[in-house]
Design an enzyme around this catalytic site. Structure first.
Site, PDB file in Angstrom:
ATOM      1  N   LYS A 110       0.835  -1.208   0.000  1.00 41.53           N
ATOM      2  CA  LYS A 110       0.000   0.000   0.000  1.00 41.53           C
ATOM      3  C   LYS A 110       0.862   1.246   0.000  1.00 41.53           C
ATOM      4  O   LYS A 110       0.583   2.197  -0.735  1.00 41.53           O
ATOM      5  CB  LYS A 110      -0.963  -0.013   1.187  1.00 41.53           C
ATOM      6  CG  LYS A 110      -2.112  -0.989   0.949  1.00 41.53           C
ATOM      7  CD  LYS A 110      -3.124  -1.012   2.066  1.00 41.53           C
ATOM      8  CE  LYS A 110      -4.232  -2.003   1.707  1.00 41.53           C
ATOM      9  NZ  LYS A 110      -4.805  -2.676   2.862  1.00 41.53           N
ATOM     10  N   LYS A 188      -3.909  -9.751  -9.192  1.00 41.56           N
ATOM     11  CA  LYS A 188      -4.904 -10.205  -8.217  1.00 41.56           C
ATOM     12  C   LYS A 188      -6.130  -9.293  -8.277  1.00 41.56           C
ATOM     13  O   LYS A 188      -5.990  -8.068  -8.317  1.00 41.56           O
ATOM     14  CB  LYS A 188      -4.287 -10.136  -6.813  1.00 41.56           C
ATOM     15  CG  LYS A 188      -5.213 -10.618  -5.716  1.00 41.56           C
ATOM     16  CD  LYS A 188      -4.777 -10.140  -4.329  1.00 41.56           C
ATOM     17  CE  LYS A 188      -5.668  -9.007  -3.855  1.00 41.56           C
ATOM     18  NZ  LYS A 188      -6.112  -9.031  -2.472  1.00 41.56           N
ATOM     19  N   LYS A 191     -10.370  -4.656  -4.892  1.00 40.15           N
ATOM     20  CA  LYS A 191     -11.109  -3.383  -4.943  1.00 40.15           C
ATOM     21  C   LYS A 191     -10.148  -2.239  -5.191  1.00 40.15           C
ATOM     22  O   LYS A 191     -10.480  -1.265  -5.848  1.00 40.15           O
ATOM     23  CB  LYS A 191     -11.794  -3.128  -3.588  1.00 40.15           C
ATOM     24  CG  LYS A 191     -12.946  -4.041  -3.294  1.00 40.15           C
ATOM     25  CD  LYS A 191     -13.308  -3.940  -1.806  1.00 40.15           C
ATOM     26  CE  LYS A 191     -13.716  -5.267  -1.233  1.00 40.15           C
ATOM     27  NZ  LYS A 191     -13.302  -5.477   0.148  1.00 40.15           N
TER      28      LYS A 191
END
Ligand code: ADP
Ligand code: TRP
Length: 326
Positions: A110, A188, A191
């Site tokens: 992230k 992958k 969202k």
């Protein structure tokens, strides 16, 4: 055996969530004591619009109910309805080395994608460990991306127990048949990557997304390799087992365009998820009943969590002297 898992309400649920996690959750409700929660505290690390969070939280409940979660069998609840979870989070933080958290792949991914790291994002695995340990969960059904978080949970339980005695139960991850479902771009499905096929997307838009799945540029007449194809990966999840050898054969023989396989993916999607749209709409029309289900789930979950928290407090010498009345 007690099974527990959580899904973040951070956006519309997709086929990755379903085949990686939710399908197993629903199957396991028939065999084990099952607790599933909507991880709304975790989602505060990415969604900071209150109305949107309320809506997304409700949507996850509707998705579970529409896909067959039976509230008589499994407990469905909101993470935030169990205050012991955040209490345990702090105590676990005091036995967890900062180095352990610095090694978390999801945190590193992230931040590498430019998300500015809050302490909440950094401590995300401790909150997740508390979610699991507060119910003395034995097994945690998740997709592969979450396995490291469960290993960190095992470490935290081990550190706590070494210091304070055998209080917490070591959980094991439980992987389904589809530990990683690819998105329409081949990464992958997630969202946060904008590459999802939603469980309850509108038919036209979903068809468009399926037709846009990335494939290589092998010409129609040439043989193709099913095992490296993103469309075939979805066929494997959606098609009846007896249909697959036929598709593999058509790929290898040549003369088949990827468009044919994509059309079949869409048909199968509509058969499995399109038929649940009505059930979802029926639940959406009964918001009070959904709220009652979530509250009843939280009551059952809290009845498990509170005595575990008592044991944790007693083990580490936290004397509450009775909570001050409000
Ligand atoms: P997302 O990456 O879309 O934000 P979450 O992190 O909320 O999804 O994941 C919820 C559950 O779904 C977890 O158990 C996770 O492992 C599983 N999951 C998510 N994406 C996939 C995928 N592409 N393949 C398999 N499982 C997945
Ligand atoms: N981190 C998980 C995810 O993004 C969601 C989650 C939060 C969870 N707490 C959990 C999953 C506890 C299993 C158990 O998918």
């Amino acid at each position: 055996m007690r099974v527990l898992s959580g899904i973040q309400p951070s956006g519309a649920l997709h086929l990755g969530n379903y085949f990686g996690a939710m399908r197993q959750h629903i199957e396991l409700q028939h065999q084990y004591e099952a607790l599933y929660f909507i991880a709304n505290y975790h989602t505060l690390t990415s969604v900071q619009d209150p109305e949107q969070l309320v809506q997304l939280t409700r949507d996850v409940a509707l998705d579970y109910l529409a896909m067959g979660l039976d509230p008589e069998k499994a407990c469905l609840f909101r993470q935030s309805d169990i205050p012991e979870v955040t209490e345990l989070t702090w105590i676990l933080a005091t036995v967890t080395g900062k180095g352990l958290l610095e090694r978390a792949h999801s945190y590193k991914d992230k931040t590498a994608r430019g998300i500015s790291p809050s302490m909440g994002l950094f401590c995300y695995p401790i909150l997740m460990a508390a979610d699991i340990l507060i119910y003395r969960s034995n097994a945690v059904p998740v997709g592969k991306d979450q396995v490291q978080h469960i290993e960190m949970t095992q470490d935290m339980a081990g550190h706590f127990n070494t210091i304070y005695g055998d209080v917490l139960v070591r959980p094991e991850p439980l992987l389904g048949e589809a530990p990683v479902v690819p998105g329409i771009d081949g990464q992958k499905m997630s969202k946060s990557y904008g590459n999802t096929i939603e469980l309850f997307g509108a038919p036209k838009a979903t068809r468009k997304r399926i037709m846009a799945i990335v494939t290589d540029s092998t010409p129609v007449e040439d043989p193709k390799d099913p095992e490296t194809c993103n469309v075939f990966a979805l066929l494997k999840l959606l098609a009846p087992a007896e249909e697959l050898p036929e598709w593999a054969q058509r790929y290898r023989a040549g003369g088949m365009g990827y468009g044919d396989a994509k059309k079949r993916v869409y048909e199968l999607y509509e058969e499995q998820f399109g038929t649940r749209r009505e059930a979802r709409a029926a639940w959406a029309a009964r918001p009070d009943d959904v709220e009652d289900i979530l509250r009843a789930g939280a009551r059952k979950a809290r009845a498990i969590a509170e005595p575990v928290m008592e044991d944790v407090r007693a083990a580490c010498g936290i004397v509450t002297g009775g909570r001050a009345p409000v």
